[in-house]
Write an enzyme that holds these catalytic residues in place. Structure first.
Site, PDB file in Angstrom:
ATOM      1  N   LYS A  39      38.384   6.296  17.388  1.00 49.12           N
ATOM      2  CA  LYS A  39      38.933   5.058  16.825  1.00 49.12           C
ATOM      3  C   LYS A  39      39.954   4.479  17.800  1.00 49.12           C
ATOM      4  O   LYS A  39      40.326   5.102  18.787  1.00 49.12           O
ATOM      5  CB  LYS A  39      39.638   5.321  15.482  1.00 49.12           C
ATOM      6  CG  LYS A  39      38.800   6.027  14.426  1.00 49.12           C
ATOM      7  CD  LYS A  39      37.689   5.173  13.870  1.00 49.12           C
ATOM      8  CE  LYS A  39      36.894   5.929  12.805  1.00 49.12           C
ATOM      9  NZ  LYS A  39      35.687   5.175  12.394  1.00 49.12           N
ATOM     10  N   SER A  41      30.929   2.384  14.316  1.00 47.15           N
ATOM     11  CA  SER A  41      32.279   2.026  13.874  1.00 47.15           C
ATOM     12  C   SER A  41      33.128   1.409  14.978  1.00 47.15           C
ATOM     13  O   SER A  41      34.156   0.802  14.694  1.00 47.15           O
ATOM     14  CB  SER A  41      32.992   3.261  13.313  1.00 47.15           C
ATOM     15  OG  SER A  41      33.254   4.196  14.339  1.00 47.15           O
TER      16      SER A  41
END
Length: 251
Positions: A137, A84
């Site tokens: 993230k 990701s």
């Protein structure tokens, strides 16, 4: 003669054998001294041995304690299992984080943050996360910010300012493949992965308890370097310059 000896510095006559024996006792005293000297010689050896162990414990124990304190209080280490955050962080990379942010220093837009899974996001990721319930993230929106996108091919806007994310987005990936608009509430953050098409980030959880936002209290650190594998050792950038033109939010 005994009394005389007490005041006469001349030695006693040789015929006083008993007192010659006394001289023998003086010799015995010499042996006693010798014994005492031997004991004294033994004591430093024992002291040196105990001192050696003490030095060993100090030189080995203190660094271990310092390392443990640094590991527990200042830094965190994590293995990245998913894609990701490609290509900033590849699957299998190991990253190190500072725990001083946000405990002491303020978070900034662009920071790569590690945080507790806020609302079962891991079920949408392609792996079980960083161990435990952690995710990683990039921080895009701070409390009070408005983060939005008009759809595929359009840039992300923060507080009305379009940002150029080419410095960290994975090659060929659009900032967002669908439109969205989120107002970041107090005490929360808006996060996105650098590999947007493979990141189940804040955009994908509008119906959870915090509407896809991450509580600041769930942040455990900011990643600042890759330390494994050796071929990928490098600092990790927050690319804060990308957000330089973004005005502060009205809070």
């Amino acid at each position: 003669m005994v009394a005389d000896h007490g005041i006469n510095p001349d030695p006693l006559p040789a015929q006083s054998g008993g007192f010659a024996d006394a001289g023998g006792f003086a010799d015995a005293g010499g042996f006693a001294d010798a014994g005492g000297s031997a004991a004294k010689r033994r004591r430093p050896a024992q002291s040196e041995q105990s001192g050696g162990w003490r030095d060993f414990l100090i030189w080995c124990g203190v660094p271990v304690i310092v390392i443990l304190l640094v590991r527990v209080l200042l830094i965190g280490c994590y293995v990245i299992p998913t894609g990701s955050m490609k290509s900033t962080i590849e699957p299998g990379d190991r990253v190190v984080t500072t725990k001083l942010t946000p405990k002491i220093f303020d978070l900034q837009r662009g920071d790569i943050i590690v945080f507790h899974d806020p609302a079962n996001w891991l079920s949408a990721e392609s792996s079980s996360g960083l161990g435990g319930d952690y995710l990683i993230k990039r921080l895009i929106g701070l409390p009070g910010d408005v983060v939005e996108c008009d759809g595929a091919g359009q840039p992300i806007k923060v507080n009305g300012v379009a940002i150029d994310e080419s410095a960290y987005l994975n090659d060929g990936v659009a900032p967002s493949s669908f439109p969205f608009r989120v107002e970041v509430t107090e005490g929360h953050l808006f996060v996105m992965g650098d590999n947007r098409d493979r990141s189940a980030d804040s955009r994908y959880h509008p119906d959870d308890g915090a509407h896809g936002l991450v509580p600041v209290s769930d942040v455990v650190g900011v990643a600042f370097a890759r330390y494994w594998p050796l071929s990928r050792i490098a600092p990790l950038s927050g690319h804060h310059e990308v957000f330089a033109a973004v005005p502060d939010a009205d809070r």
